[in-house]
Design a protein around this motif. Structure first.
Motif, short mmCIF file in Angstrom:
data_model
loop_
_atom_site.label_atom_id
_atom_site.label_comp_id
_atom_site.label_asym_id
_atom_site.label_seq_id
_atom_site.Cartn_x
_atom_site.Cartn_y
_atom_site.Cartn_z
N PRO A 23 0.79 -1.24 0.00
CA PRO A 23 0.00 0.00 0.00
C PRO A 23 0.82 1.28 0.00
N GLU A 24 2.08 1.22 0.42
CA GLU A 24 2.86 2.44 0.50
C GLU A 24 3.61 2.75 -0.79
N ALA A 64 -3.51 -10.12 11.80
CA ALA A 64 -4.89 -9.89 11.36
C ALA A 64 -5.16 -8.40 11.17
N GLY A 65 -4.45 -7.53 11.92
CA GLY A 65 -4.62 -6.09 11.80
C GLY A 65 -3.31 -5.42 11.45
N ASP A 66 -3.37 -4.14 11.16
CA ASP A 66 -2.18 -3.36 10.82
C ASP A 66 -1.19 -3.41 11.99
N PRO A 67 -0.02 -3.98 11.80
CA PRO A 67 0.92 -4.12 12.91
C PRO A 67 1.49 -2.79 13.40
N PHE A 120 11.88 -7.10 8.85
CA PHE A 120 11.51 -6.17 9.91
C PHE A 120 12.36 -4.91 9.92
N GLY A 121 13.43 -4.89 9.12
CA GLY A 121 14.22 -3.67 8.99
C GLY A 121 13.63 -2.75 7.94
N ASP A 122 13.44 -3.28 6.73
CA ASP A 122 12.83 -2.49 5.65
C ASP A 122 11.31 -2.41 5.81
N SER A 123 10.72 -3.36 6.53
CA SER A 123 9.28 -3.37 6.82
C SER A 123 8.42 -3.27 5.55
N TRP A 124 8.56 -4.29 4.71
CA TRP A 124 7.71 -4.37 3.53
C TRP A 124 6.35 -4.92 3.96
N LEU A 125 5.36 -4.04 4.02
CA LEU A 125 4.04 -4.42 4.51
C LEU A 125 3.12 -4.71 3.32
#
Length: 216
Positions: A23-24, A64-67, A120-125
């Motif tokens: 989404p980003e 389940a939700g936005d972390p 968890f470093g680049d945080s690809w959501l």
């Protein structure tokens, strides 16, 4: 009352059409996938790695939700929402084994939507949303890419902001860092061909998915 065993069987025999997007990213990077309801989240992780061209060199989790959403205290205490991880990574009381959960169960917990975070470093959501659910037959592969837009972001490129900066530098031959960034991209992709962020080879992804499940 619905029979729980029958509901579980229906879920296992279902075919989920799921839209997954970063989404980003702008323009948005997205995939439309068909997944067997019988898959585990561990297998869905492998599907997402292939669908977005990741290299599976970093940690990941499902939620389940936005972390990253703000958590409101309950009775003065912040309660962390559950997350699904490989069983060997589970350490906290809210950690659940991804091998024991199906995409149907995850998406039900998220009211039709859920999240997958890689690195968890680049945080690809990644945002997962159910589009359709229908019965699965023997001709349906366990996972298939139906459609999508743009190639996946580059591994270790610094998350959404870093990847955007790399694309800007590549698009500007006069930029002082253009040659260095182009060399780095060639090393990461393993080719000296011009990098086109808008190309998605659906057939190549499906070949990778077939190989993934043949090896399982």
């Amino acid at each position: 009352m619905e029979d729980p065993a029958a509901a579980t069987a229906d879920a296992a025999n279902s075919l989920l059409e799921i839209r997954v997007r970063l989404p980003e990213c702008d323009p948005e990077i997205w995939r439309l996938l068909e997944l067997a309801g019988s898959l585990s989240l561990g297998q869905v992780h492998e599907v997402l790695q292939a669908a977005f061209g990741w290299e599976d060199t970093h940690l990941h989790r499902f939620t389940a939700g936005d972390p990253f959403a703000r958590l409101d205290p309950v009775d003065g205490e912040i309660i962390e929402p559950p997350q699904w991880l490989p069983a060997e990574w589970c350490e906290e009381p809210t950690d659940l084994a991804e091998e024991d959960c199906s995409p149907d169960q995850l998406l039900a917990a998220g009211a039709g939507g859920a999240f997958y975070e890689y690195d968890f470093g680049d945080s690809w959501l990644h945002r997962l949303e159910v589009v359709t659910r229908r019965p699965r037959n023997d001709t349906n592969p366990p996972a298939r890419l139906v459609d999508g837009a743009r190639r996946g972001a580059l591994e270790d490129s610094g998350g959404f902001p870093g990847y955007g900066e790399i694309l800007d530098v590549l698009a500007d031959p006069s930029h002082p860092d253009h040659a260095d960034v182009a060399d780095w991209v060639a090393e990461v992709t393993g080719t000296g061909d011009p990098y086109d962020p808008d190309v998605l080879d659906v057939a190549a992804v499906n070949r990778a998915l077939d190989a993934c499940f043949r090896a399982a």
